[in-house]
Design a protein around this motif. Sequence first.
Motif, PDB file in Angstrom:
ATOM      1  N   LYS A 280      10.803   3.361  -9.520  1.00 29.75           N
ATOM      2  CA  LYS A 280       9.546   2.807  -8.999  1.00 29.75           C
ATOM      3  C   LYS A 280       8.358   3.713  -9.300  1.00 29.75           C
ATOM      4  CE  LYS A 280      11.563   0.120  -5.219  1.00 29.75           C
ATOM      5  NZ  LYS A 280      11.621  -0.070  -3.744  1.00 29.75           N
ATOM      6  N   LEU A 281       8.615   5.011  -9.387  1.00 31.41           N
ATOM      7  CA  LEU A 281       7.518   5.936  -9.680  1.00 31.41           C
ATOM      8  C   LEU A 281       7.256   6.093 -11.169  1.00 31.41           C
ATOM      9  CD1 LEU A 281       8.171   8.860  -7.172  1.00 31.41           C
ATOM     10  CD2 LEU A 281       6.503   7.032  -6.981  1.00 31.41           C
ATOM     11  N   ALA A 282       8.211   5.681 -12.017  1.00 28.98           N
ATOM     12  CA  ALA A 282       8.065   5.898 -13.461  1.00 28.98           C
ATOM     13  C   ALA A 282       6.821   5.225 -14.040  1.00 28.98           C
ATOM     14  CB  ALA A 282       9.326   5.434 -14.178  1.00 28.98           C
ATOM     15  N   PRO A 283       6.534   3.936 -13.726  1.00 21.10           N
ATOM     16  CA  PRO A 283       5.299   3.337 -14.284  1.00 21.10           C
ATOM     17  C   PRO A 283       4.028   4.076 -13.856  1.00 21.10           C
ATOM     18  CG  PRO A 283       6.736   1.646 -13.372  1.00 21.10           C
ATOM     19  CD  PRO A 283       7.295   2.955 -12.929  1.00 21.10           C
ATOM     20  N   LEU A 284       4.058   4.625 -12.637  1.00 20.28           N
ATOM     21  CA  LEU A 284       2.880   5.334 -12.142  1.00 20.28           C
ATOM     22  C   LEU A 284       2.627   6.595 -12.959  1.00 20.28           C
ATOM     23  CD1 LEU A 284       0.933   4.785  -9.792  1.00 20.28           C
ATOM     24  CD2 LEU A 284       2.291   6.344  -8.403  1.00 20.28           C
ATOM     25  N   ARG A 285       3.691   7.350 -13.234  1.00 19.73           N
ATOM     26  CA  ARG A 285       3.510   8.576 -14.008  1.00 19.73           C
ATOM     27  C   ARG A 285       3.181   8.271 -15.464  1.00 19.73           C
ATOM     28  NH1 ARG A 285       4.700  13.078 -11.338  1.00 19.73           N
ATOM     29  NH2 ARG A 285       5.947  12.949  -9.431  1.00 19.73           N
ATOM     30  N   LEU A 304      -4.929   8.477  -9.765  1.00 19.30           N
ATOM     31  CA  LEU A 304      -3.467   8.440  -9.776  1.00 19.30           C
ATOM     32  C   LEU A 304      -2.889   9.845  -9.942  1.00 19.30           C
ATOM     33  CD1 LEU A 304      -2.696   5.279 -11.951  1.00 19.30           C
ATOM     34  CD2 LEU A 304      -2.701   5.491  -9.468  1.00 19.30           C
ATOM     35  N   GLN A 305      -3.490  10.638 -10.803  1.00 17.64           N
ATOM     36  CA  GLN A 305      -3.014  12.001 -10.986  1.00 17.64           C
ATOM     37  C   GLN A 305      -3.167  12.819  -9.709  1.00 17.64           C
ATOM     38  OE1 GLN A 305      -5.205  13.455 -14.331  1.00 17.64           O
ATOM     39  NE2 GLN A 305      -4.154  12.134 -15.817  1.00 17.64           N
ATOM     40  N   LYS A 306      -4.243  12.594  -8.963  1.00 14.45           N
ATOM     41  CA  LYS A 306      -4.399  13.296  -7.697  1.00 14.45           C
ATOM     42  C   LYS A 306      -3.324  12.881  -6.702  1.00 14.45           C
ATOM     43  CE  LYS A 306      -9.421  13.899  -8.045  1.00 14.45           C
ATOM     44  NZ  LYS A 306     -10.735  13.545  -7.445  1.00 14.45           N
ATOM     45  N   ALA A 307      -3.008  11.593  -6.654  1.00 10.49           N
ATOM     46  CA  ALA A 307      -1.955  11.127  -5.752  1.00 10.49           C
ATOM     47  C   ALA A 307      -0.600  11.701  -6.144  1.00 10.49           C
ATOM     48  CB  ALA A 307      -1.910   9.603  -5.750  1.00 10.49           C
ATOM     49  N   LEU A 394      -8.390   5.165  -2.433  1.00 13.62           N
ATOM     50  CA  LEU A 394      -8.363   5.089  -3.898  1.00 13.62           C
ATOM     51  C   LEU A 394      -9.315   4.005  -4.400  1.00 13.62           C
ATOM     52  CD1 LEU A 394      -6.817   6.417  -6.244  1.00 13.62           C
ATOM     53  CD2 LEU A 394      -5.225   4.517  -6.157  1.00 13.62           C
ATOM     54  N   PHE A 395      -9.349   2.886  -3.702  1.00 10.96           N
ATOM     55  CA  PHE A 395     -10.252   1.800  -4.103  1.00 10.96           C
ATOM     56  C   PHE A 395     -11.714   2.238  -4.013  1.00 10.96           C
ATOM     57  CE2 PHE A 395     -13.019  -1.525  -2.310  1.00 10.96           C
ATOM     58  CZ  PHE A 395     -13.123  -2.351  -3.408  1.00 10.96           C
TER      59      PHE A 395
END
Length: 899
Positions: A280-285, A304-307, A394-395
């Motif tokens: 689940k985290l792979a697409p985010l990274r 996203l990088q900050k999260a 984030l928004f």
Amino acid sequence: MAFLAQLGASTDELVDAIVGIPESDQETRDIFREAVLRLLRNHTYLRTNQFEVEDRLKGLEERFYVVGRDALADAFRKRLEALEPHHNKFTPDVFHFLLELADQPAQKTDLTALDALIEPEEIPTPKLTWKDIAREDGWVQERDIWLFNRHSPDSSDDEEVADLRTIASVESLTSASSVDDRAPRTALASAFKPQGEELLQQVREALSWRDASTKNGGEQPEKVTISTLQLVREVLFMLSGLPTTFFDADCSPSPLYQLQGISTEASTALFNSFAECGRKLAPLRAFSRRKAKSPLLQVFESSLQKALTSLDGKLARIQGRYVAIKEDVVVSLVGILTEVQPILKPLYALSDIIRQLQEERNTHGFRYLELLYDAAGMAQLQAHRDTYHLLGGLFLDCFQVYLKPIRLWMEEGRLLPGDRTFFVSESSTKLPLPHIWKGQFNLLRSPEGHLHAPRFLKPAIHRIFTAGKSIVVLKNMKRHAAASKYRATDEPKMDFATVCPDHLEFAPFSELFSAAFDAWIQSKHHTAAATLQELLYNSYGLLQSLDMLEEVYLMSDGSKSDALASAVFRHLDNFSSSWKDRFTLTEIAQGAFSASIDNYRIFAEIDPRTVVHSAIAGRSSVRVNLPAIRLGCRLNWPVQIVVTEESIQGYQTIFTFLLQVRRAIHVLKHPVKNFHPRGSLAATGPMGQYYMLRTKLLWFCDAILTYLTTLVLAPNTAKLRANLGDAGDVDDMIKAHANFVNRIIHEACHGAKLQPIRDSMLDIFDLAIKVADAQKVEMARLEKEEHEITRLSVISSPYTSPVKAKAKCAAATPKPKRRNDEDDDSGKENQGLEWKIKQSAKVNEGKPHHVLLKEYQGDFERHLRFVAGGLRGVARASKEQAAVKWDLLAEMLEVGIKD
């Protein structure tokens, strides 16, 4: 006068900006103002016009290109650009001086002369090196000086030991080398004994599980048993995005390893649980490692990088508990899974957004903002506090970048070049100033007609668009600086802490964002709207222009309108074609309204499509010639933004209809020289029939005119003033004025639905002209018959001598008068009457005058019934606001219908 007014306004602004005297001290302000005006008026030595100098420089460069001196033009441009950083207030004067001294630069300039301006390059002095010294002194031939002897106890002084001799190569010397007096190190001296063999062996033994052995010659891999701590470390590495042994690049677990002490099924379930978290985290990274070009996507990737960095920090703290152990720690995979699930859950929502973005095709740059907005609202509804805070923050962080073009548009009226995410586009064609508001800028839409903007901004799109256009108009007015006094000092913040405070936790996210964004918009929108409205009212005379339009087109001043209409009708009745000349018609209009309107603001034109060449035919109907008269008013271009060309067409429609009504009334009220034969009574017979029909026609025309003035124009005009006062911006003013014109057109029976009814009204107006003309023809015929009877009775009388009879006949015959303008007009009218007598004899051959009047009476009754019944029926079937007025008009006209 316009220059002095502009100079005075500029002087006021200059004094306010520099001196800063409060408005209460008006006397001091006037003293400074008069002093500045006196200096400006008496100052004869003006500065060099920098814009003219710049244009001359550009023209000189273009001339170089035209005459084929491209190299000279390029060199000229290069030096102008090099001089740009050193520009000061005296630069235009220097350029102007050089331009005045220039003598045919395109023909006489030699580019080779520029080489004299180039400073010669200094040739560096070669550095002295040991290699050069060795070559000059001949050290190569004297190699013995570089021999180093090592003496030992068993060696003699005169014995040279060749195996201990070391020769330093002269050729290896460089500029950076130097002679070292110490003895050179040997390979034996550089050798060292390795340390840490035991530590390395311990590491290898600890990682022996990485090397999975095989059974049966490598056909079947053997499962390697691992400890819980090893799996914890690999899981934390995998969740941090690092390569691991237990999981591959797709976060799929390796089948070679099994957890120690539990069954295979339980071990596989734990592996799959952690693998699902990693998948689940792979697409985010993967998305965070992209390099987007759009600033809107760049800030999303940065967020996203900050999260992910925050997640890595939390995972590192978990690892720290097992690395730097300070107290007893229980290693539990279930505990780790339970601990990381709340941390990973907000990121799962982000991952779903990334997955949805990747699945959609041809998405816009702001699409992820819509997904974040929807996801934040859904997380709040589901009471997922952490997810709501992450997505909401984030928004709003990403929305700050989208606010930049909005802020630039609303404050400066400019668009970022090449920005494909903003919803405003500028036309490539430069439009006239009155059309800037409507046509220079447009809202971008998709081929399907959808607005090219985020869905959550659609309620505010209109105000954003209007505020930017207001700034553009203010810039063209040269009054952009006037908006600064309305501008708020600090705009409202749009961060998560301000938009979604803790005490409003249960308020919907959409409502909180809408309220905060409305406040932000209002701080920008009110500034431009208030400034532009104030200028329209105070500086450009919007209300005075509306008064002028009402006076000219809506005939609010009856005396002036009668003066205009009477002059036109007099030309028509006299069969004069001079009214078709636009100059004559303009002179008539200016003379009629000269008491209240400047002459240069009124002009007239003739539409050739509705003009007939026959003056007699044009006089007989209100459908021809009268619609060809078109009046125009010259308005200031900012006023034309509110009063559009379409609105002027509506004004012209009402003007034509009012002119047609007045034409019918004028014909009926025009004095007719009624001739009553001997023994006849005016109130009986054809004369009584004529007066009855004339009265009904006058009643109908007066009813229509009363309806238009009291029930249509007067209330709608008052409503227009109220709506303009309540308008929040220029678009509201345009809409209010357009609605006003639309209302008066529909209430005046000029809508598409009432076309037959309007035609019947025009038929009644034409009938009034026919009745008046028929009466004139009849009166002329009776008078001619009476003169003939008198002449014959005088001649045939036995008691009258021939001389007396001739004298009486001459007395009974009208005497000719001198020719003047009035006689010319009456002559033309008599010619028209003679033509009408002939036409009446042809058309109404065999029909007496009373029969003709009876037919006209029947036509009037038929048209009146149709108009009243039609208005009543349309009013009942229609849901428009004008239906109430139509019903009132029908009730007014039903009074004149006979049962």
